[in-house]
Design a protein around this motif. Structure first.
Motif, PDB file in Angstrom:
ATOM      1  N   PHE A  50       0.830  -1.206   0.000  1.00 48.74           N
ATOM      2  CA  PHE A  50       0.000   0.000   0.000  1.00 48.74           C
ATOM      3  C   PHE A  50       0.863   1.254   0.000  1.00 48.74           C
ATOM      4  O   PHE A  50       0.511   2.272  -0.614  1.00 48.74           O
ATOM      5  CB  PHE A  50      -0.928  -0.017   1.213  1.00 48.74           C
ATOM      6  N   GLY A  51       1.994   1.184   0.698  1.00 43.74           N
ATOM      7  CA  GLY A  51       2.865   2.363   0.749  1.00 43.74           C
ATOM      8  C   GLY A  51       3.653   2.563  -0.529  1.00 43.74           C
ATOM      9  O   GLY A  51       3.696   3.677  -1.094  1.00 43.74           O
ATOM     10  N   LEU A  52       4.279   1.515  -1.017  1.00 48.53           N
ATOM     11  CA  LEU A  52       5.097   1.645  -2.227  1.00 48.53           C
ATOM     12  C   LEU A  52       4.253   1.722  -3.488  1.00 48.53           C
ATOM     13  O   LEU A  52       4.659   2.351  -4.473  1.00 48.53           O
ATOM     14  CB  LEU A  52       6.064   0.456  -2.323  1.00 48.53           C
ATOM     15  N   GLY A  53       3.070   1.091  -3.486  1.00 51.11           N
ATOM     16  CA  GLY A  53       2.214   1.134  -4.680  1.00 51.11           C
ATOM     17  C   GLY A  53       1.585   2.483  -4.931  1.00 51.11           C
ATOM     18  O   GLY A  53       1.149   2.762  -6.043  1.00 51.11           O
TER      19      GLY A  53
ATOM     20  N   LEU B 239      -7.646  11.518 -11.347  1.00 52.00           N
ATOM     21  CA  LEU B 239      -7.892  10.366 -10.485  1.00 52.00           C
ATOM     22  C   LEU B 239      -9.369  10.002 -10.495  1.00 52.00           C
ATOM     23  O   LEU B 239     -10.242  10.887 -10.498  1.00 52.00           O
ATOM     24  CB  LEU B 239      -7.448  10.680  -9.049  1.00 52.00           C
ATOM     25  N   GLY B 240      -9.634   8.705 -10.499  1.00 50.40           N
ATOM     26  CA  GLY B 240     -11.007   8.216 -10.456  1.00 50.40           C
ATOM     27  C   GLY B 240     -11.092   6.954  -9.626  1.00 50.40           C
ATOM     28  O   GLY B 240     -10.139   6.174  -9.544  1.00 50.40           O
TER      29      GLY B 240
ATOM     30  N   PRO C 120      -3.433   4.018  -3.908  1.00 45.88           N
ATOM     31  CA  PRO C 120      -3.236   3.059  -5.009  1.00 45.88           C
ATOM     32  C   PRO C 120      -4.530   2.468  -5.545  1.00 45.88           C
ATOM     33  O   PRO C 120      -4.531   1.863  -6.618  1.00 45.88           O
ATOM     34  CB  PRO C 120      -2.339   1.976  -4.388  1.00 45.88           C
ATOM     35  N   LEU C 121      -5.630   2.611  -4.829  1.00 50.59           N
ATOM     36  CA  LEU C 121      -6.904   2.125  -5.342  1.00 50.59           C
ATOM     37  C   LEU C 121      -7.496   3.029  -6.413  1.00 50.59           C
ATOM     38  O   LEU C 121      -8.422   2.624  -7.123  1.00 50.59           O
ATOM     39  CB  LEU C 121      -7.912   1.975  -4.187  1.00 50.59           C
ATOM     40  N   LEU C 122      -6.990   4.252  -6.524  1.00 51.29           N
ATOM     41  CA  LEU C 122      -7.499   5.196  -7.513  1.00 51.29           C
ATOM     42  C   LEU C 122      -6.871   4.917  -8.876  1.00 51.29           C
ATOM     43  O   LEU C 122      -5.693   4.586  -8.975  1.00 51.29           O
ATOM     44  CB  LEU C 122      -7.199   6.634  -7.085  1.00 51.29           C
TER      45      LEU C 122
END
Length: 381
Positions: free
Chosen positions: A160-163, A176-177, A196-198
């Protein structure tokens, strides 16, 4: 042609139509007003009330009468064109929430440290790695549910941090979406952390220029032309440019082509001079700007850089020019031959070398003309 409003004459009281010995008052009614008549209900013609209440009358358009030569009248349609609607009234660029890149780096390092700690806890850390890190020997035996949970948490934190690390560059923006919904635009530069989920889509927001291919156009007389234009533009609203239209670059090309179809373009150096070219450029810029503004594009100029005739028109004009040059050359040759014949005959007669009557003069002129024309044709002049 409008007609003068007329009224019906007031009806005279009929005998026997009095009420209490006094005649009924006459009521005037408008039957014709301009070019429409009114539909009079039938029951109004036989009412006995002295003061009837007004009844709204509906206008009926008078049609063309047969045999009178009257033509039907049509109201001209408005020539105004409807403006281009907005892509989405609620769709507008807004800044997205991002964090500095140090946050992502720290989260990734924490995830890596957690994975090492979980390996030491489970006893799967190699001895040389533990000695290098200064860790004591682990007394745990094997992997249990707690160790697997620690591994999962450390991996999730690291990914989550690096992605979420992203690099912003000058002249680029990130749109972003999340699950099809617009979440904001990032115009920052440098290292930053984005969820990273965007979904991230990059847009070029620099000042750009586009040189078109030859597009069809026409001049004021309707002659077909091919025009190459230079468009200077940029993306002003990234949300509308990327989400409000399928492809904003294709949309801009079609706007330019539509404007060329509406604006006459004159050839430079023609009969109208260079001024109409500048007027056409201003008109093109205004039309394309108005059409591209609803999708977030800002157009600065639309300049024709090359104007030429269409291939079929160019071929016809080439043939016409060759014919004109040929006719001009023939006229020049004929004038030269006539001048030469006149000079020859004049010299012969003025010096008294020959005495010619009218028949002999005509014959001499004919022979000299044929000789001079043949000589010029042979010399190629």
């Amino acid at each position: 042609m409008s007609t003068t409003p007329s009224t019906t004459p007031s009806p005279s009281p009929e005998p026997g139509g009095t009420d209490g010995g006094s005649p009924r008052p006459a009521h005037q009614a408008r039957l014709i007003q301009n070019e429409v008549t009114t539909e009079i209900p039938v029951h109004l013609l036989f009412r006995d009330e002295p003061n009837p209440s007004p009844v709204p009358l509906r206008p009926a358009v008078v049609g063309r009468r047969q045999g009178t030569g009257e033509q039907p009248r049509f109201r001209p349609a408005s020539a105004r064109t409807r403006p281009v609607p907005e892509a989405d009234p609620e769709l507008c660029e807004r800044p997205a929430r991002v964090l500095p890149g140090a946050v992502g780096v720290f989260a990734g390092a924490a995830g890596a440290a957690g994975a090492v700690a979980a390996s030491w806890w489970a006893g799967t850390l190699p001895p040389f790695a533990g000695e290098a890190l200064g860790l004591p020997a682990s007394t745990a035996a094997g992997l249990g549910p707690a160790q697997w949970a620690a591994y999962a948490g450390a991996a999730a934190l690291g990914l989550f941090g690096l992605g979420g690390l992203a690099r912003g560059r000058t002249g680029r923006a990130w749109v972003l979406g999340l699950f099809g919904r617009y979440r904001g635009t990032v115009r920052r530069t440098g290292l930053m952390w984005v969820n990273p989920l965007l979904r991230r889509r990059q847009v070029d927001v620099r000042l750009r220029h586009w040189r078109s291919e030859p597009m069809p156009a026409a001049d004021g007389s309707g002659v077909a032309l091919r025009v190459v234009v230079l468009v200077v533009w940029r993306v002003r609203d990234t949300a509308r440019a990327l989400l409000g239209v399928e492809d904003h670059e294709t949309y801009l090309r079609e706007c330019v082509e539509a404007a060329l179809a509406r604006v006459p373009v004159e050839m430079p150096g023609g009969a109208h001079g260079p001024a109409p070219v500048g007027v056409a450029a201003e008109t093109l810029t205004r039309l394309v700007t108005a059409d591209a503004a609803p999708v977030g594009l800002e157009v600065f100029s639309v300049q024709p850089v090359r104007i030429e005739y269409a291939p079929e028109v160019a071929a016809a004009m080439h043939r016409r020019r060759i014919a004109a040059l040929d006719a001009q050359q023939r006229a020049t040759v004929l004038t030269s031959v006539v001048d030469s014949v006149e000079d020859t005959v004049t010299r012969l007669t003025m010096r008294g070398l020959v005495e010619l009557d009218d028949y002999e003069r005509k014959a001499l002129v004919k022979d000299l003309t044929v000789a001079f024309c043949a000589g010029r044709n042979e010399s190629g002049s």
